[in-house]
Design an enzyme around this catalytic site. Structure first.
Site, short mmCIF file in Angstrom:
data_model
loop_
_atom_site.label_atom_id
_atom_site.label_comp_id
_atom_site.label_asym_id
_atom_site.label_seq_id
_atom_site.Cartn_x
_atom_site.Cartn_y
_atom_site.Cartn_z
N CYS A 112 104.47 -14.25 -8.72
CA CYS A 112 104.25 -14.85 -10.01
C CYS A 112 103.48 -16.00 -9.79
O CYS A 112 102.28 -15.98 -9.24
CB CYS A 112 105.54 -14.89 -10.83
SG CYS A 112 105.27 -15.18 -12.60
N HIS A 215 107.81 -10.01 -10.58
CA HIS A 215 109.08 -10.33 -9.80
C HIS A 215 109.70 -9.03 -9.30
O HIS A 215 110.62 -8.64 -9.56
CB HIS A 215 110.11 -10.96 -10.66
CG HIS A 215 109.57 -12.51 -11.14
ND1 HIS A 215 109.73 -13.58 -10.18
CD2 HIS A 215 108.85 -13.04 -11.88
CE1 HIS A 215 109.08 -14.60 -10.73
NE2 HIS A 215 108.77 -14.35 -11.92
N GLU A 217 111.49 -8.88 -6.73
CA GLU A 217 112.87 -9.24 -6.27
C GLU A 217 113.92 -8.73 -7.21
O GLU A 217 115.09 -8.53 -6.84
CB GLU A 217 112.92 -10.70 -6.07
CG GLU A 217 113.14 -11.54 -7.30
CD GLU A 217 111.83 -12.03 -7.81
OE1 GLU A 217 111.70 -12.85 -8.61
OE2 GLU A 217 110.75 -11.51 -7.39
#
Length: 237
Positions: A112, A215, A217
């Site tokens: 990001c 993102h 994750e």
């Protein structure tokens, strides 16, 4: 097999709220995603003068995101947009660490805002406020939770991102008002949103220098963990 040591950049907050003194913070899922991918994550305080010392103890650098922006003075565009927010101490450290990692050909993953910083470190420029420069019906600051997709992206065939994920399209979460505008020769745009906005970059001349605007994750798309896994594997080399 020994886990490679991955340095994660931290966010910073002023005194107030959680603590009466200035404090660092980072979501737990950054760390858990790196652990799940096989890495050993460590947090990096903001000390630009120690960037080289930190890198000497690391196998890879992960530049995280946050609710702030890269100073346009770093990429030749001023004045600062009214919608932009700066965190100079954090950016000073991240740009020093990223440039030093690239010089060492250490694997770098930017997520990001970390992708935007990686783009600047590589010589690229940014869009300061997407609604002003690329009006779109796509909600790049999605109203729904970050644990859900906001829109799809197209992955460039033959890119590192395509090789890591094995995908031509992915669903991504989206939480940004800035984006990469231009990249220099030698840097590849590896993903775009349907409105043409840059969603990913990479620098093939480096062992592993990859940025994604979303993102991974969070694992919104099944291919997201493959990005982290590929990064950690590159750090083993």
């Amino acid at each position: 097999m020994k886990r490679p040591i991955i340095g994660l950049t931290l966010d910073s907050e002023p005194a107030g709220g959680w603590s009466k003194l200035p404090w660092y913070a980072l979501r737990q899922n950054y760390f858990s995603a790196v652990i799940e991918a096989g890495g050993l994550p460590v947090a990096l305080p903001h000390a630009p003068e120690l960037a080289a010392d930190y890198l000497g103890a690391l196998d890879g650098l992960l530049v995280t995101g946050g609710a702030f922006d890269v100073d346009p003075a770093l990429w030749g565009r001023e004045p600062l947009h009214p919608k932009a927010t700066l965190k100079p101490g954090r950016t000073d450290f991240e740009i020093a660490a990223t440039r030093a990692a690239l010089e060492r050909d250490m694997p770098v993953l930017g997520i990001c805002g970390g992708q935007q910083l990686l783009a600047v470190a590589l010589g690229g420029t940014l869009i300061q406020h997407i609604p002003d420069e690329l009006p779109s019906e796509i909600p790049h600051e999605q109203p729904n939770p970050r644990t859900e997709p906001g829109h799809d992206i197209e992955v460039a065939p033959g890119s590192l991102l395509a090789r890591l994920t094995g995908r031509a399209r992915m669903a991504v979460n989206s939480a940004h008002h800035q984006a990469v505008r231009d990249v220099p020769d030698g840097v590849v745009v590896n993903a775009r949103a349907p409105d043409g906005l840059v969603e990913g970059i990479e620098a093939p001349r480096h062992r592993f220098a990859l940025g994604v605007q979303w993102h991974p994750e969070y694992g919104v798309d099944p291919a997201d963990p493959l990005i982290l896994r590929g990064f950690v594997e590159a750090c083993r080399g």
